[in-house]
Write a protein that holds these residues in place. Structure first.
Motif, PDB file in Angstrom:
ATOM      1  N   ASN A 125       0.830  -1.197   0.000  1.00 61.34           N
ATOM      2  CA  ASN A 125       0.000   0.000   0.000  1.00 61.34           C
ATOM      3  C   ASN A 125       0.862   1.243   0.000  1.00 61.34           C
ATOM      4  N   ILE A 126       2.013   1.135  -0.583  1.00 64.98           N
ATOM      5  CA  ILE A 126       2.889   2.296  -0.706  1.00 64.98           C
ATOM      6  C   ILE A 126       2.805   2.784  -2.143  1.00 64.98           C
ATOM      7  N   TYR A 127       2.495   4.041  -2.291  1.00 64.42           N
ATOM      8  CA  TYR A 127       2.358   4.621  -3.627  1.00 64.42           C
ATOM      9  C   TYR A 127       3.438   5.655  -3.831  1.00 64.42           C
ATOM     10  N   CYS A 128       3.969   5.694  -5.016  1.00 68.37           N
ATOM     11  CA  CYS A 128       5.129   6.527  -5.294  1.00 68.37           C
ATOM     12  C   CYS A 128       5.118   6.895  -6.773  1.00 68.37           C
ATOM     13  N   SER A 129       5.489   8.102  -7.069  1.00 65.55           N
ATOM     14  CA  SER A 129       5.473   8.560  -8.462  1.00 65.55           C
ATOM     15  C   SER A 129       6.857   8.571  -9.113  1.00 65.55           C
ATOM     16  N   VAL A 130       7.855   8.059  -8.408  1.00 70.90           N
ATOM     17  CA  VAL A 130       9.233   8.092  -8.939  1.00 70.90           C
ATOM     18  C   VAL A 130       9.419   6.912  -9.893  1.00 70.90           C
ATOM     19  N   ASN A 131       9.020   7.100 -11.136  1.00 72.75           N
ATOM     20  CA  ASN A 131       8.902   5.964 -12.051  1.00 72.75           C
ATOM     21  C   ASN A 131      10.216   5.493 -12.660  1.00 72.75           C
ATOM     22  N   ASN A 132      11.313   6.133 -12.309  1.00 69.32           N
ATOM     23  CA  ASN A 132      12.600   5.585 -12.763  1.00 69.32           C
ATOM     24  C   ASN A 132      13.271   4.766 -11.660  1.00 69.32           C
ATOM     25  N   CYS A 133      12.509   4.462 -10.599  1.00 70.23           N
ATOM     26  CA  CYS A 133      13.024   3.585  -9.541  1.00 70.23           C
ATOM     27  C   CYS A 133      12.784   2.127  -9.933  1.00 70.23           C
ATOM     28  N   TYR A 134      13.737   1.268  -9.612  1.00 69.28           N
ATOM     29  CA  TYR A 134      13.627  -0.172  -9.887  1.00 69.28           C
ATOM     30  C   TYR A 134      12.352  -0.766  -9.277  1.00 69.28           C
ATOM     31  N   TYR A 135      11.910  -0.264  -8.144  1.00 63.47           N
ATOM     32  CA  TYR A 135      10.748  -0.831  -7.446  1.00 63.47           C
ATOM     33  C   TYR A 135       9.414  -0.238  -7.875  1.00 63.47           C
ATOM     34  N   TRP A 136       9.456   0.728  -8.759  1.00 66.03           N
ATOM     35  CA  TRP A 136       8.206   1.363  -9.196  1.00 66.03           C
ATOM     36  C   TRP A 136       7.447   0.443 -10.148  1.00 66.03           C
ATOM     37  N   LYS A 137       6.137   0.407  -9.952  1.00 60.92           N
ATOM     38  CA  LYS A 137       5.261  -0.379 -10.820  1.00 60.92           C
ATOM     39  C   LYS A 137       4.123   0.500 -11.324  1.00 60.92           C
TER      40      LYS A 137
ATOM     41  N   VAL B 174       2.602   2.232  -7.943  1.00 59.47           N
ATOM     42  CA  VAL B 174       2.743   1.294  -6.831  1.00 59.47           C
ATOM     43  C   VAL B 174       4.226   1.049  -6.580  1.00 59.47           C
ATOM     44  N   CYS B 175       4.608   1.078  -5.306  1.00 54.17           N
ATOM     45  CA  CYS B 175       5.966   0.672  -4.921  1.00 54.17           C
ATOM     46  C   CYS B 175       5.945  -0.826  -4.681  1.00 54.17           C
ATOM     47  N   ASP B 176       6.796  -1.555  -5.365  1.00 52.71           N
ATOM     48  CA  ASP B 176       6.783  -3.017  -5.320  1.00 52.71           C
ATOM     49  C   ASP B 176       7.851  -3.591  -4.396  1.00 52.71           C
TER      50      ASP B 176
ATOM     51  N   GLN C  27       9.949  -3.804   1.491  1.00 53.29           N
ATOM     52  CA  GLN C  27      10.176  -2.878   2.590  1.00 53.29           C
ATOM     53  C   GLN C  27      10.950  -1.683   2.046  1.00 53.29           C
ATOM     54  N   ILE C  28      10.742  -0.541   2.656  1.00 54.64           N
ATOM     55  CA  ILE C  28      11.485   0.650   2.247  1.00 54.64           C
ATOM     56  C   ILE C  28      11.908   1.404   3.490  1.00 54.64           C
ATOM     57  N   MET C  29      12.861   2.294   3.332  1.00 51.89           N
ATOM     58  CA  MET C  29      13.306   3.136   4.439  1.00 51.89           C
ATOM     59  C   MET C  29      13.142   4.593   4.039  1.00 51.89           C
TER      60      MET C  29
ATOM     61  N   CYS D  18      12.991  11.731   2.315  1.00 54.69           N
ATOM     62  CA  CYS D  18      13.325  11.039   1.063  1.00 54.69           C
ATOM     63  C   CYS D  18      13.227   9.535   1.269  1.00 54.69           C
ATOM     64  N   CYS D  19      13.140   8.829   0.163  1.00 58.35           N
ATOM     65  CA  CYS D  19      13.135   7.372   0.198  1.00 58.35           C
ATOM     66  C   CYS D  19      14.563   6.887   0.029  1.00 58.35           C
ATOM     67  N   LYS D  20      15.086   6.256   1.069  1.00 60.58           N
ATOM     68  CA  LYS D  20      16.471   5.769   1.039  1.00 60.58           C
ATOM     69  C   LYS D  20      16.580   4.509   0.191  1.00 60.58           C
ATOM     70  N   SER D  21      15.449   3.909  -0.160  1.00 68.73           N
ATOM     71  CA  SER D  21      15.461   2.643  -0.900  1.00 68.73           C
ATOM     72  C   SER D  21      15.433   2.835  -2.416  1.00 68.73           C
ATOM     73  N   PHE D  22      15.373   4.071  -2.863  1.00 68.75           N
ATOM     74  CA  PHE D  22      15.393   4.330  -4.313  1.00 68.75           C
ATOM     75  C   PHE D  22      16.636   3.707  -4.949  1.00 68.75           C
ATOM     76  N   VAL D  23      16.411   2.970  -6.017  1.00 69.32           N
ATOM     77  CA  VAL D  23      17.507   2.448  -6.853  1.00 69.32           C
ATOM     78  C   VAL D  23      17.136   2.750  -8.290  1.00 69.32           C
TER      79      VAL D  23
HETATM   80  S1  SF4 Z   1      11.631   2.235  -3.321  1.00 69.94           S
HETATM   81 FE1  SF4 Z   1      11.103   4.376  -2.775  1.00 69.94          FE
HETATM   82  S2  SF4 Z   1      11.508   5.589  -4.635  1.00 69.94           S
HETATM   83 FE2  SF4 Z   1      11.372   3.431  -5.219  1.00 69.94          FE
HETATM   84  S3  SF4 Z   1       9.236   3.095  -5.846  1.00 69.94           S
HETATM   85 FE3  SF4 Z   1       9.416   2.531  -3.668  1.00 69.94          FE
HETATM   86  S4  SF4 Z   1       8.869   4.387  -2.529  1.00 69.94           S
HETATM   87 FE4  SF4 Z   1       9.344   5.012  -4.656  1.00 69.94          FE
END
Ligand code: SF4
Length: 80
Positions: A3-15, A19-21, A24-26, A60-65
């Motif tokens: 249930n984490i939503y995020c608009s950073v679509n160049n992140c590896y976890y973005w769907k 949706v953040c896939d 877990q995130i920090m 910020c999201c420390k888990s962004f890759v």
């Molecule tokens: S890891 Fe962080 S930056 Fe990446 S999709 Fe999830 S919430 Fe967004």
């Protein structure tokens, strides 16, 4: 699906549909995000100092890759 939503679509976890896939995130302060090494992530959640901020603009999201960077295997976080 989380249930984490995020608009950073160049992140590896973005769907699709923002949706953040990640399983877990920090989230931390911008200051801590800039200071802590990339290797420090959600698996180290209890090693982060508490970092109060005053507005959402200071977090910020420390888990962004970055997608396609090849670094996604290093963070130990799994896709859901
Ligand atoms: S890891 Fe962080 S930056 Fe990446 S999709 Fe999830 S919430 Fe967004």
């Amino acid at each position: 699906m989380s249930n984490i939503y995020c608009s950073v679509n160049n992140c590896y976890y973005w769907k699709k549909d923002n949706v953040c896939d990640a399983n877990q995130i920090m989230i931390t302060s911008d200051d801590m995000g800039a200071f802590a090494p990339d290797s420090m992530d959600a698996l180290d959640y209890n090693k982060f100092e508490e970092t109060p901020v005053e507005t959402c603009m200071e977090t910020c999201c420390k888990s962004f890759v970055e997608k396609g960077s090849g670094d996604e295997k290093e963070d130990g976080i799994m896709r859901m």
